[in-house]
Design an enzyme around this catalytic site. Structure first.
Site, PDB file in Angstrom:
ATOM      1  N   GLU A  37      56.360   7.712  -4.506  1.00 14.78           N
ATOM      2  CA  GLU A  37      55.244   6.800  -4.299  1.00 14.78           C
ATOM      3  C   GLU A  37      54.793   6.358  -5.692  1.00 14.78           C
ATOM      4  O   GLU A  37      54.556   7.212  -6.558  1.00 14.78           O
ATOM      5  CB  GLU A  37      54.104   7.532  -3.574  1.00 14.78           C
ATOM      6  CG  GLU A  37      52.960   6.590  -3.257  1.00 14.78           C
ATOM      7  CD  GLU A  37      51.819   7.230  -2.489  1.00 14.78           C
ATOM      8  OE1 GLU A  37      51.944   8.399  -2.065  1.00 14.78           O
ATOM      9  OE2 GLU A  37      50.795   6.539  -2.328  1.00 14.78           O
ATOM     10  N   ARG A 268      59.814  23.061  -3.341  1.00 16.68           N
ATOM     11  CA  ARG A 268      59.490  22.249  -4.510  1.00 16.68           C
ATOM     12  C   ARG A 268      59.518  23.120  -5.757  1.00 16.68           C
ATOM     13  O   ARG A 268      59.401  24.344  -5.688  1.00 16.68           O
ATOM     14  CB  ARG A 268      58.142  21.578  -4.352  1.00 16.68           C
ATOM     15  CG  ARG A 268      56.962  22.545  -4.317  1.00 16.68           C
ATOM     16  CD  ARG A 268      55.695  21.886  -3.810  1.00 16.68           C
ATOM     17  NE  ARG A 268      55.280  20.770  -4.639  1.00 16.68           N
ATOM     18  CZ  ARG A 268      55.218  19.509  -4.213  1.00 16.68           C
ATOM     19  NH1 ARG A 268      55.550  19.205  -2.982  1.00 16.68           N
ATOM     20  NH2 ARG A 268      54.799  18.560  -5.009  1.00 16.68           N
ATOM     21  N   LYS A 278      50.228  15.421  -8.774  1.00 22.04           N
ATOM     22  CA  LYS A 278      49.893  14.111  -9.347  1.00 22.04           C
ATOM     23  C   LYS A 278      48.387  13.960  -9.552  1.00 22.04           C
ATOM     24  O   LYS A 278      47.945  13.389 -10.535  1.00 22.04           O
ATOM     25  CB  LYS A 278      50.385  13.006  -8.425  1.00 22.04           C
ATOM     26  CG  LYS A 278      51.736  12.466  -8.818  1.00 22.04           C
ATOM     27  CD  LYS A 278      52.029  11.229  -8.006  1.00 22.04           C
ATOM     28  CE  LYS A 278      53.483  11.238  -7.588  1.00 22.04           C
ATOM     29  NZ  LYS A 278      53.740  10.354  -6.464  1.00 22.04           N
TER      30      LYS A 278
HETATM   31  P1  ATP Z   1      51.952  13.036  -3.729  1.00 26.88           P
HETATM   32  O1  ATP Z   1      52.643  13.002  -2.381  1.00 26.88           O
HETATM   33  O2  ATP Z   1      50.879  14.055  -3.847  1.00 26.88           O
HETATM   34  O3  ATP Z   1      51.596  11.712  -4.264  1.00 26.88           O
HETATM   35  P2  ATP Z   1      54.495  13.906  -4.673  1.00 26.88           P
HETATM   36  O4  ATP Z   1      54.691  14.776  -5.866  1.00 26.88           O
HETATM   37  O5  ATP Z   1      54.939  14.365  -3.346  1.00 26.88           O
HETATM   38  O6  ATP Z   1      53.000  13.586  -4.743  1.00 26.88           O
HETATM   39  P3  ATP Z   1      56.154  11.570  -4.320  1.00 26.88           P
HETATM   40  O7  ATP Z   1      56.130  10.328  -5.105  1.00 26.88           O
HETATM   41  O8  ATP Z   1      55.883  11.487  -2.880  1.00 26.88           O
HETATM   42  O9  ATP Z   1      55.112  12.514  -5.008  1.00 26.88           O
HETATM   43  O10 ATP Z   1      57.511  12.355  -4.581  1.00 26.88           O
HETATM   44  C1  ATP Z   1      58.769  11.747  -4.549  1.00 26.88           C
HETATM   45  C2  ATP Z   1      59.806  12.749  -4.175  1.00 26.88           C
HETATM   46  O11 ATP Z   1      59.818  13.822  -5.103  1.00 26.88           O
HETATM   47  C3  ATP Z   1      59.539  13.348  -2.819  1.00 26.88           C
HETATM   48  O12 ATP Z   1      60.749  13.385  -2.098  1.00 26.88           O
HETATM   49  C4  ATP Z   1      59.041  14.728  -3.115  1.00 26.88           C
HETATM   50  O13 ATP Z   1      59.376  15.617  -2.095  1.00 26.88           O
HETATM   51  C5  ATP Z   1      59.736  15.054  -4.434  1.00 26.88           C
HETATM   52  N1  ATP Z   1      58.928  15.991  -5.211  1.00 26.88           N
HETATM   53  C6  ATP Z   1      57.655  15.851  -5.579  1.00 26.88           C
HETATM   54  N2  ATP Z   1      57.205  16.923  -6.252  1.00 26.88           N
HETATM   55  C7  ATP Z   1      58.254  17.779  -6.333  1.00 26.88           C
HETATM   56  C8  ATP Z   1      58.440  19.088  -6.897  1.00 26.88           C
HETATM   57  N3  ATP Z   1      57.449  19.721  -7.533  1.00 26.88           N
HETATM   58  N4  ATP Z   1      59.660  19.654  -6.779  1.00 26.88           N
HETATM   59  C9  ATP Z   1      60.644  19.019  -6.151  1.00 26.88           C
HETATM   60  N5  ATP Z   1      60.541  17.800  -5.597  1.00 26.88           N
HETATM   61  C10 ATP Z   1      59.362  17.185  -5.665  1.00 26.88           C
END
Ligand code: ATP
Ligand code: MG
Length: 567
Positions: A37, A268, A278
């Site tokens: 996102e 994760r 984030k």
């Molecule tokens: P938010 O949903 O709180 O904005 P997010 O970290 O999930 O934050 P996204 O932009 O949705 O952000 O993440 C993009 C991809 O990265 C998703 O598929 C998510 O599952 C993966 N991702 C995010 N954080 C991690 C992490 N700490 N370890 C592994 N994969 C991650």
């Protein structure tokens, strides 16, 4: 760049894909995606997901899309889109000519919603947000049907179109999937799929005043792109039944083709001494606790890059941590181990003095300069050697001298002889102090017979010091970084992660000297400063005045931890 095939530990996703190929589930295709996102910069956790998704595609001869999950208009910005593209490319992955955008599918998502209404799978709910929350039930108690659940298809269609046409205020109603308010899985209790939100979208502007919910949009995006393996983090596990339910309904209606994508969850990445949420990263930037998203103390890809990390080190790290179904915390020291391992092979060695102490070599002729031969990288003879100027006045590290040396201190002290790397043996003959009794200069003599660093008579010295020639060195600023947080799990004890910020995470040294070849280094280039660590040229450098970031020290904390574990 990545670990050779044989050395790779296998994991459940790799095994699953192998099975799907064997059973011909997707006509032998492998198509993954990385769906950020655009509401922040990517961090090291995202790197894990990028390496996994792009890595699997590479490995199985498939494809991986970079798709912006830009269905929430409020927090998304072009700056984030640009930085994400930049980070993925920098890591070395190829997503084709252009990224994809979920917002390009808004039209289809809308049509799919009308289809769900027509087929009796969705309804417009006019309950207030509070009422909806109350009627949702709990983990132990079932939910209650909304009084609007029985609306006719015609009424639902009319209201949904009115929502789209801006005839109702934000929050007045939502479109919900009609599944089962008594389901044991709360996510199946008629989840919302569309809401009214008057907000300008970074790509579609004001075309829409209704936006799809993430849980509705994401499976559709995957299906449109014919993704085979939709890999996501564990918190979406409970969403999988809805993912499957939705795609099944749309396939039944002929809106989607089979085979449908499948969602697979993994744990994760969490890391010690930093935060990977984030929201928290935005707070750090917004409140000025760091200098920006690419501050070298940030766990962002842009931050690591500015700090001197290489794509190879990060990819290697992501391979090494493996893949699990259970959450765990990875030590920052493992990432540091990976960057040391990489830079040890590729970073040219240089000499730099961070806290200078002036040394006058009294028997060395005034005005004379010699060019001494210095090895560029003992790990790689192909990197050759360079000339380093030597003259009568040099700088050494303040730490390398003690007027009153303790027992284990073998470096320079009054009356003691040491080696200057690539140069000569010197002996300290006198200590010069200022009014406050601080040592400001050393007087030494050198032995001309030790040129190059060896004594013809075989006498030994116990220390070798790095140095720079005072007349030839370039002045530099050096920024030393420590963990951004002083505790392994920020906020765990205090309840507020900001209270655990490390006040000593940045130390700026403004009076450093580096060997002349470093005067105009290209931003981003990385070096080993002998005996000190790995450093890279920062973008803040100006002509003749380089600024360096310490990427990592030479000290190998990781090896110690490993040793401790084994012992
Ligand atoms: P938010 O949903 O709180 O904005 P997010 O970290 O999930 O934050 P996204 O932009 O949705 O952000 O993440 C993009 C991809 O990265 C998703 O598929 C998510 O599952 C993966 N991702 C995010 N954080 C991690 C992490 N700490 N370890 C592994 N994969 C991650
Ligand atoms: Mg997310």
């Amino acid at each position: 760049m990545t670990t050779p095939e044989a050395a790779r530990p296998s994991h459940f996703i790799r095994e699953m894909i192998t099975r799907d190929i064997e059973t011909n589930k997707y006509g032998r295709r492998v198509h993954t995606r990385f769906p950020p996102e655009p509401n922040g910069y990517l961090h090291i956790g995202h790197a894990k997901s990028i390496c996994l998704n792009f890595g699997l595609a590479e490995e199985f001869g498939g494809k991986c899309n970079l798709r912006f999950d830009d269905t929430n208009p409020e927090k998304e910005e072009q700056e984030y889109v640009d930085s994400i593209i930049d980070s993925v490319r920098w890591l070395g992955f190829d997503f084709g000519a252009a990224p994809l955008y979920a917002s390009d599918y808004f039209g289809f998502m809308y049509q799919a919603a009308e289809y769900l209404i027509s087929a009796g799978h969705a309804y417009v709910d006019s309950q207030t947000a509070d009422e909806m929350r109350e009627n949702r039930g709990t983990l132990t108690a079932p939910g209650k049907d909304s009084p609007y659940r029985g609306r006719s298809v015609d009424e639902n269609l009319r209201l949904f179109r009115e929502m789209r046409d801006g005839r109702h205020p934000d929050g007045a109603m939502v479109l919900r999937a009609k599944i089962d308010m008594a389901s044991g899985n709360i996510n199946m209790r008629d989840p919302a799929v569309y809401r009214i939100k008057r907000a300008e979208h970074h790509r579609t502007g004001n075309t829409w005043c209704i936006y799809p919910m993430y849980t509705y949009a994401h499976p559709i995006e995957d299906a449109i792109e014919k993704i085979t393996h939709s890999v996501c983090t564990l918190e979406f596990e409970d969403q999988r039944p809805f993912y499957d339910w939705l795609l099944e309904r749309l396939a039944e209606g002929g809106l989607l083709e089979r085979p449908l994508p499948q969602q697979i969850e993994f744990a994760r990445l969490n890391m010690s001494h930093t935060v990977l949420s984030k929201r928290k990263l935005i707070t750090l930037v917004g409140q000025g606790h760091v200098r920006g998203w690419d501050d070298p103390r940030m766990p962002t890809i842009a931050g690591f890059r500015r700090r001197g990390y290489t794509p190879a080190a990060i990819r290697n790290f992501c391979e090494r941590i493996g893949l699990a179904k259970r959450d765990s915390v990875v030590e920052m020291a493992l990432l540091e181990f990976c960057i040391r391992e990489d830079l040890n092979l590729r970073a040219p060695r240089k000499m730099a003095v961070l806290r200078p102490l002036r040394v006058v070599i009294e028997n060395y002729p005034e005005g004379q300069t010699e060019e001494l031969n210095a090895v560029n990288n003992p790990e790689d003879p192909g990197m050759g050697s360079r000339k380093v100027p030597f003259s009568r006045v040099i700088y050494i590290e303040q730490d390398d001298f003690r007027e009153d040396p303790p027992k284990q201190f073998f470096r320079l002290a009054p009356g003691r002889e040491v080696r200057l790397r690539y140069a000569y043996f010197i002996t300290c003959t006198r200590v010069v102090k200022n009014d406050r009794q601080e040592v400001v200069e050393l007087r030494c003599t050198y032995d001309p017979a030790t040129r190059g660093g060896d004594s013809p008579d075989g006498r030994k010295v116990k220390a070798t010091l790095h140095w720079v020639s005072a007349d030839h060195a370039a002045g530099a600023e050096v920024r030393l970084y420590d963990h951004l947080f002083r505790t392994p799990e920020p906020g765990a004890g205090t309840g507020n992660f900001l209270e655990d910020l490390n006040p000593g995470s940045l130390e700026t040294l403004g009076q450093c000297y580096v060997e002349p070849s470093l005067r105009d280094g290209m931003p981003g280039s990385t070096f080993q400063f002998e005996r000190l660590g790995y450093f890279c040229v920062d973008a803040d450098s100006s002509t003749g005045r380089p600024v360096f970031n310490r990427t990592v020290t030479l000290k190998d904390t990781w090896a110690k931890i490993e040793k401790g574990k084994k012992g």
